[in-house]
Motif scaffolding. Sequence first.
Motif, PDB file in Angstrom:
ATOM      1  N   SER A  41       0.830  -1.207   0.000  1.00 28.78           N
ATOM      2  CA  SER A  41       0.000   0.000   0.000  1.00 28.78           C
ATOM      3  C   SER A  41       0.864   1.257   0.000  1.00 28.78           C
ATOM      4  CB  SER A  41      -0.924   0.010   1.211  1.00 28.78           C
ATOM      5  OG  SER A  41      -1.816  -1.072   1.165  1.00 28.78           O
ATOM      6  N   TYR A  42       1.935   1.276   0.787  1.00 25.91           N
ATOM      7  CA  TYR A  42       2.830   2.436   0.809  1.00 25.91           C
ATOM      8  C   TYR A  42       3.471   2.652  -0.557  1.00 25.91           C
ATOM      9  CZ  TYR A  42       2.534   2.750   5.913  1.00 25.91           C
ATOM     10  OH  TYR A  42       2.093   2.905   7.193  1.00 25.91           O
ATOM     11  N   GLU A  43       3.889   1.576  -1.212  1.00 30.54           N
ATOM     12  CA  GLU A  43       4.489   1.699  -2.534  1.00 30.54           C
ATOM     13  C   GLU A  43       3.478   2.232  -3.542  1.00 30.54           C
ATOM     14  OE1 GLU A  43       6.061  -2.141  -3.512  1.00 30.54           O
ATOM     15  OE2 GLU A  43       7.636  -2.031  -1.997  1.00 30.54           O
ATOM     16  N   GLU A  44       2.241   1.746  -3.471  1.00 25.17           N
ATOM     17  CA  GLU A  44       1.203   2.208  -4.384  1.00 25.17           C
ATOM     18  C   GLU A  44       0.881   3.681  -4.143  1.00 25.17           C
ATOM     19  OE1 GLU A  44      -3.387   1.069  -5.625  1.00 25.17           O
ATOM     20  OE2 GLU A  44      -2.258  -0.263  -4.311  1.00 25.17           O
ATOM     21  N   ILE A  45       0.811   4.093  -2.888  1.00 26.90           N
ATOM     22  CA  ILE A  45       0.548   5.491  -2.561  1.00 26.90           C
ATOM     23  C   ILE A  45       1.678   6.377  -3.075  1.00 26.90           C
ATOM     24  CG2 ILE A  45       0.419   7.133  -0.632  1.00 26.90           C
ATOM     25  CD1 ILE A  45      -1.189   4.959   0.872  1.00 26.90           C
ATOM     26  N   ALA A  46       2.905   5.947  -2.896  1.00 27.68           N
ATOM     27  CA  ALA A  46       4.051   6.728  -3.379  1.00 27.68           C
ATOM     28  C   ALA A  46       4.018   6.852  -4.896  1.00 27.68           C
ATOM     29  CB  ALA A  46       5.351   6.087  -2.913  1.00 27.68           C
ATOM     30  N   ALA A  47       3.671   5.760  -5.582  1.00 28.06           N
ATOM     31  CA  ALA A  47       3.592   5.802  -7.045  1.00 28.06           C
ATOM     32  C   ALA A  47       2.485   6.749  -7.495  1.00 28.06           C
ATOM     33  CB  ALA A  47       3.354   4.400  -7.597  1.00 28.06           C
ATOM     34  N   LEU A  48       1.341   6.705  -6.838  1.00 32.94           N
ATOM     35  CA  LEU A  48       0.233   7.584  -7.204  1.00 32.94           C
ATOM     36  C   LEU A  48       0.557   9.049  -6.912  1.00 32.94           C
ATOM     37  CD1 LEU A  48      -2.807   5.447  -6.040  1.00 32.94           C
ATOM     38  CD2 LEU A  48      -2.068   5.900  -8.375  1.00 32.94           C
ATOM     39  N   LYS A  49       1.277   9.302  -5.816  1.00 39.63           N
ATOM     40  CA  LYS A  49       1.691  10.674  -5.516  1.00 39.63           C
ATOM     41  C   LYS A  49       2.616  11.208  -6.596  1.00 39.63           C
ATOM     42  CE  LYS A  49       1.227  10.878  -0.491  1.00 39.63           C
ATOM     43  NZ  LYS A  49       1.935  10.981   0.784  1.00 39.63           N
ATOM     44  N   SER A  50       3.531  10.383  -7.071  1.00 38.86           N
ATOM     45  CA  SER A  50       4.441  10.848  -8.118  1.00 38.86           C
ATOM     46  C   SER A  50       3.688  11.104  -9.421  1.00 38.86           C
ATOM     47  CB  SER A  50       5.567   9.839  -8.336  1.00 38.86           C
ATOM     48  OG  SER A  50       5.071   8.651  -8.910  1.00 38.86           O
ATOM     49  N   VAL A  51       2.676  10.281  -9.718  1.00 42.11           N
ATOM     50  CA  VAL A  51       1.865  10.509 -10.912  1.00 42.11           C
ATOM     51  C   VAL A  51       1.101  11.815 -10.786  1.00 42.11           C
ATOM     52  CG1 VAL A  51      -0.156   9.650 -12.174  1.00 42.11           C
ATOM     53  CG2 VAL A  51       1.670   8.078 -11.557  1.00 42.11           C
ATOM     54  N   ILE A  52       0.544  12.089  -9.613  1.00 42.44           N
ATOM     55  CA  ILE A  52      -0.199  13.333  -9.389  1.00 42.44           C
ATOM     56  C   ILE A  52       0.728  14.535  -9.524  1.00 42.44           C
ATOM     57  CG2 ILE A  52      -1.368  14.709  -7.612  1.00 42.44           C
ATOM     58  CD1 ILE A  52      -2.679  12.114  -6.663  1.00 42.44           C
ATOM     59  N   GLU A  53       1.922  14.458  -8.949  1.00 38.92           N
ATOM     60  CA  GLU A  53       2.870  15.560  -9.054  1.00 38.92           C
ATOM     61  C   GLU A  53       3.253  15.808 -10.516  1.00 38.92           C
ATOM     62  OE1 GLU A  53       6.130  14.550  -6.534  1.00 38.92           O
ATOM     63  OE2 GLU A  53       4.991  14.932  -4.691  1.00 38.92           O
ATOM     64  N   GLU A  54       3.452  14.736 -11.269  1.00 39.22           N
ATOM     65  CA  GLU A  54       3.802  14.855 -12.677  1.00 39.22           C
ATOM     66  C   GLU A  54       2.664  15.510 -13.465  1.00 39.22           C
ATOM     67  OE1 GLU A  54       4.276  11.805 -16.371  1.00 39.22           O
ATOM     68  OE2 GLU A  54       5.253  11.243 -14.496  1.00 39.22           O
ATOM     69  N   LYS A  55       1.449  15.088 -13.192  1.00 45.10           N
ATOM     70  CA  LYS A  55       0.292  15.652 -13.896  1.00 45.10           C
ATOM     71  C   LYS A  55       0.083  17.119 -13.509  1.00 45.10           C
ATOM     72  CE  LYS A  55      -1.780  11.622 -15.394  1.00 45.10           C
ATOM     73  NZ  LYS A  55      -1.899  11.376 -16.773  1.00 45.10           N
ATOM     74  N   ASP A  56       0.280  17.461 -12.226  1.00 46.85           N
ATOM     75  CA  ASP A  56       0.171  18.853 -11.794  1.00 46.85           C
ATOM     76  C   ASP A  56       1.221  19.719 -12.490  1.00 46.85           C
ATOM     77  OD1 ASP A  56      -1.993  18.421 -10.151  1.00 46.85           O
ATOM     78  OD2 ASP A  56      -0.797  18.274  -8.304  1.00 46.85           O
TER      79      ASP A  56
END
Length: 161
Positions: A41-56
């Motif tokens: 779950s932590y790895e998935e959250i970190a991956a999703l955060k990086s995707v959000i930062e990239e999209k922002d």
Amino acid sequence: MARVKMYGWKLFSSFLLGMATGGLIGVITITVLVSYRLDQSYEEIAALKSVIEEKDERLNKLEESTNKQRFILKEIKIDFIFEEDEMDKIDEIDEIELEKHIRSKYIKLIGKEVQSMDVDLLGEVIDRRIMTLGNNKYQLFVDKIVLTDILHLWIKVEFKK
């Protein structure tokens, strides 16, 4: 008789030792499984955060790259004006539903160029419209419109019987 008592004590102590060992093994197994799931779950959250930062970051760059001379509609704000004697007749849930319905009428305009919009037509979309929510009827009157990169509407609401 002493042998029977001794044998019973050994049986009881073996049973307790087996229960303790089984409980310990169970706790260790559950801890390992739960920690494995938490790590995933932590790895998935970190991956999703990086995707959000990239999209922002991409969104910010696209907004910066658009022509600064053109205004594009980015947001819709709605303010309601109620008569003093009608304040108690209008439920907060009805107010939210009214705002949701009005917002749905204008949501297609987000992202469009402001100069191409006609303010008079924007007001006519909901002016003098009667909306029914449950057993209550409300008539909407557009009081004021301000059109910049935010479409700001002031709407007078009258309770109809």
